[in-house]
Each structure stands twice: as structure tokens, then as C-alpha cells.
Design a protein around this motif. Structure first.
Motif, PDB file in Angstrom:
ATOM      1  N   GLU A   1       0.749  -1.365  -0.143  1.00 25.93           N
ATOM      2  CA  GLU A   1      -0.185  -0.137   0.047  1.00 25.93           C
ATOM      3  C   GLU A   1       0.914   1.424   0.162  1.00 25.93           C
ATOM      4  OE1 GLU A   1      -2.080   2.830   1.068  1.00 25.93           O
ATOM      5  OE2 GLU A   1      -3.778   1.448   1.368  1.00 25.93           O
TER       6      GLU A   1
ATOM      7  N   PRO B   1      -4.823  -1.452  -1.549  1.00 30.79           N
ATOM      8  CA  PRO B   1      -4.921  -0.413  -1.273  1.00 30.79           C
ATOM      9  C   PRO B   1      -5.655   0.094   0.217  1.00 30.79           C
ATOM     10  CG  PRO B   1      -6.088  -0.502  -3.409  1.00 30.79           C
ATOM     11  CD  PRO B   1      -5.774  -1.680  -2.962  1.00 30.79           C
TER      12      PRO B   1
ATOM     13  N   GLU C   1      -6.001   4.390  -3.755  1.00 28.19           N
ATOM     14  CA  GLU C   1      -7.121   3.433  -4.443  1.00 28.19           C
ATOM     15  C   GLU C   1      -6.221   3.917  -6.003  1.00 28.19           C
ATOM     16  OE1 GLU C   1     -10.570   1.426  -6.665  1.00 28.19           O
ATOM     17  OE2 GLU C   1      -9.589   1.043  -4.245  1.00 28.19           O
TER      18      GLU C   1
ATOM     19  N   ARG D   1      -4.909   1.618  -9.159  1.00 27.95           N
ATOM     20  CA  ARG D   1      -4.778   1.431 -10.021  1.00 27.95           C
ATOM     21  C   ARG D   1      -4.035   1.464 -10.943  1.00 27.95           C
ATOM     22  NH1 ARG D   1     -10.213   0.600 -11.129  1.00 27.95           N
ATOM     23  NH2 ARG D   1     -11.171   0.645  -9.553  1.00 27.95           N
TER      24      ARG D   1
ATOM     25  N   GLN E   1     -10.102  -3.181 -12.246  1.00 35.71           N
ATOM     26  CA  GLN E   1     -11.868  -3.523 -10.861  1.00 35.71           C
ATOM     27  C   GLN E   1     -11.454  -4.853 -10.449  1.00 35.71           C
ATOM     28  OE1 GLN E   1     -12.761  -1.501  -9.070  1.00 35.71           O
ATOM     29  NE2 GLN E   1     -13.582  -2.860  -7.790  1.00 35.71           N
TER      30      GLN E   1
ATOM     31  N   LEU F   1      -8.301  -5.693  -8.796  1.00 33.90           N
ATOM     32  CA  LEU F   1      -7.852  -4.784  -6.978  1.00 33.90           C
ATOM     33  C   LEU F   1      -9.270  -6.310  -6.582  1.00 33.90           C
ATOM     34  CD1 LEU F   1      -8.159  -1.722  -8.197  1.00 33.90           C
ATOM     35  CD2 LEU F   1      -5.988  -2.568  -7.006  1.00 33.90           C
TER      36      LEU F   1
ATOM     37  N   ARG G   1      -7.926  -8.957  -3.337  1.00 29.02           N
ATOM     38  CA  ARG G   1      -8.549  -8.200  -1.331  1.00 29.02           C
ATOM     39  C   ARG G   1      -8.987  -9.261  -0.912  1.00 29.02           C
ATOM     40  NH1 ARG G   1      -8.293  -6.307   3.090  1.00 29.02           N
ATOM     41  NH2 ARG G   1      -7.968  -4.449   2.612  1.00 29.02           N
TER      42      ARG G   1
END
Length: 255
Positions: A106, A138, A145, A149, A203, A206, A210
């Protein structure tokens, strides 16, 4: 509680956690034999164990902001990965003789810079033995974020690490104009980068990261999976070396 205050609260909790992890007597582990505990439901992955504790903590810290609006979808994504996390974690092109290292980071993480220097040292010592796979996680709001990206999008032009290093030396990237300025200095196709940043593919990546973080219990960054060994926090280079060498010397099929 405002969004800003919630992020500060979460950041404070994670910093305290990682300071606590760094305060553990890691140096006493060297030469004494490392001890591990299996991660339930995700064989053959394991965590480092020290004095009855493991190198991670409870994922509940993520819930400091209250119930997640997409909690059901997030859990579903995690469970989808449980039976075979390896393609998402390490990719599909890891030779048997190479130890894969998945790195979760991060841009506002207080210890990622130190760990990244140590990872660079480890990889430089034996480049043929290890392969680094970057995961952007993030967790500190819109600026994080945005930077994540941009990093994922830059990977599609083969310049992820160059962009990440530049971000690390730049005041926090907080808007599209900041990303554009950095990208231009690296001769990236800026318009393509901006389009990719907003794409469904980025998207999905990411969200997959997560889900992996949820699966392995990463409540903050940095997080590492070295072969089959899961670590949380900026552990010292000596411990990284010892675990990496164990994974190299005693290869166990991970994926």
C-alpha cells in the motif's frame, strides 16, 4: 465519525500492529529452527510461529469502519479462491525451481519502503531463484486507490515497478494530474494508462487481491507469501533470507 477520521483510526491500528510485530524477537529465530502452523483450509500454506503467536493477526481490524456494503460479495470472492489460490497469488508461469514471492503493498504503508529495499536485496542475491509478484492492496482511501490503479495499469505497459518507485519518491499521488505527470516522465502511454485505470479488468484485479488478502488474513500491509510461508509486517532481511532459503532448499509443491 467522518471518513477521514476512520482512515486515521484504521491507520493507527495497523501501524500499532506492525510496530508490535517488529518488536518481536525475530533475531532470536536465526539458527534455532523456524516453527510454523498450518493455515486451516488453505493447504499447504503456513504461518511463522513465535512463542505461541503467529506472524499475523485477526482480520477483524478491517471492520473498524463498520459493516462493509459488499461484505457478501467480498466473502464470496474469497471463498472462490480458497480451493486454488495459486493462479491469482503467483500467476501461471512459475517454474518448479523458482520460489515465487507474492508481495502485498500500500503506497501509504509506513514500512513498505523498508521491506521493498530488503526484497530488492534478496532478489539481487540470487535472481534465478526467486520471482516477485506484485499485489496492490489500497486500504487508506481514495488516494491509495488511485495509486494502486495506476500501478496495476502500468503493469500492462511493462513499467509497474518503475512507476511504483517513482510514486515512492513523490508526495502522495492524490489526483489524476499527479498520475499523469509521473507517467509522462516514464514515457508511458498516458491516455492508455488512464483508460486502463478505469477499466473493468483493473477493478477485477484489485478485487482479486483483496480476496487473497482476506484469505491469508492480511489486515494491513506489507504482506508476503514466500513459497508456502505467509508473513505480515516488515520483517527483517535476515528472516526473509532464512525463510526464502528454506523454501528453495526444501521445495514443496505449492501450486
Amino acid at each position: 465519525m467522518t471518513i477521514r477520521r476512520r482512515y486515521v483510526f484504521v491507520l493507527g491500528g495497523i501501524v500499532a500492529l506492525i510496530y508490535g510485530l517488529r518488536a518481536l524477537p525475530w533475531d532470536r529465530l536465526g539458527g534455532s529452527g523456524l516453527s510454523y502452523v498450518d493455515i486451516e483450509g488453505v493447504p499447504p500454506f503456513r504461518r511463522l510461529e513465535l512463542a505461541g503467536q503467529t506472524s499475523t493477526a485477526n482480520i477483524a481490524l478491517v471492520g473498524l469502519d463498520g459493516p462493509l456494503p459488499d461484505a457478501g460479495a467480498r466473502r464470496a470472492r474469497m471463498e472462490t479462491l480458497r480451493t486454488d489460490p495459486c493462479p491469482a497469488l503467483f500467476g501461471n508461469n512459475s517454474p518448479d525451481a523458482v520460489v515465487p514471492i507474492a508481495y502485498f503493498s500500500e503506497f501509504r504503508c509506513p514500512f513498505c519502503r523498508a521491506l521493498e529495499r530488503d526484497l530488492e536485496t534478496l532478489l539481487a542475491e540470487d535472481p534465478a531463484a526467486y520471482r516477485l509478484v506484485q499485489h496492490e492492496l489500497p486500504i487508506f482511501g481514495p488516494p491509495s486507490e488511485l495509486a494502486a490503479r495506476a500501478s496495476v495499469a502500468a503493469a500492462r505497459q511493462g513499467k509497474q515497478q518503475e512507476l511504483r518507485r517513482r510514486f515512492m519518491r513523490t508526495p502522495m499521488v492524490a489526483e489524476e494530474a499527479s498520475v499523469r505527470r509521473v507517467a509522462e516522465t516514464l514515457d508511458l502511454d498516458v491516455e492508455r494508462l488512464l483508460i486502463d485505470m478505469s477499466s473493468a479488468a483493473v477493478q477485477v484485479e484489485l478485487e482479486r487481491t483483496r480476496a487473497l488478502a482476506d484469505l491469508f488474513g492480511f489486515i494491513g500491509t506489507p504482506g508476503l507469501v514466500i513459497g508456502r510461508t505467509v508473513l505480515t509486517g516488515a520483517v527483517p532481511l535476515s528472516l526473509l533470507r532464512e525463510i526464502a532459503q528454506e523454501e528453495k532448499a526444501e521445495p514443496v509443491p505449492v501450486c
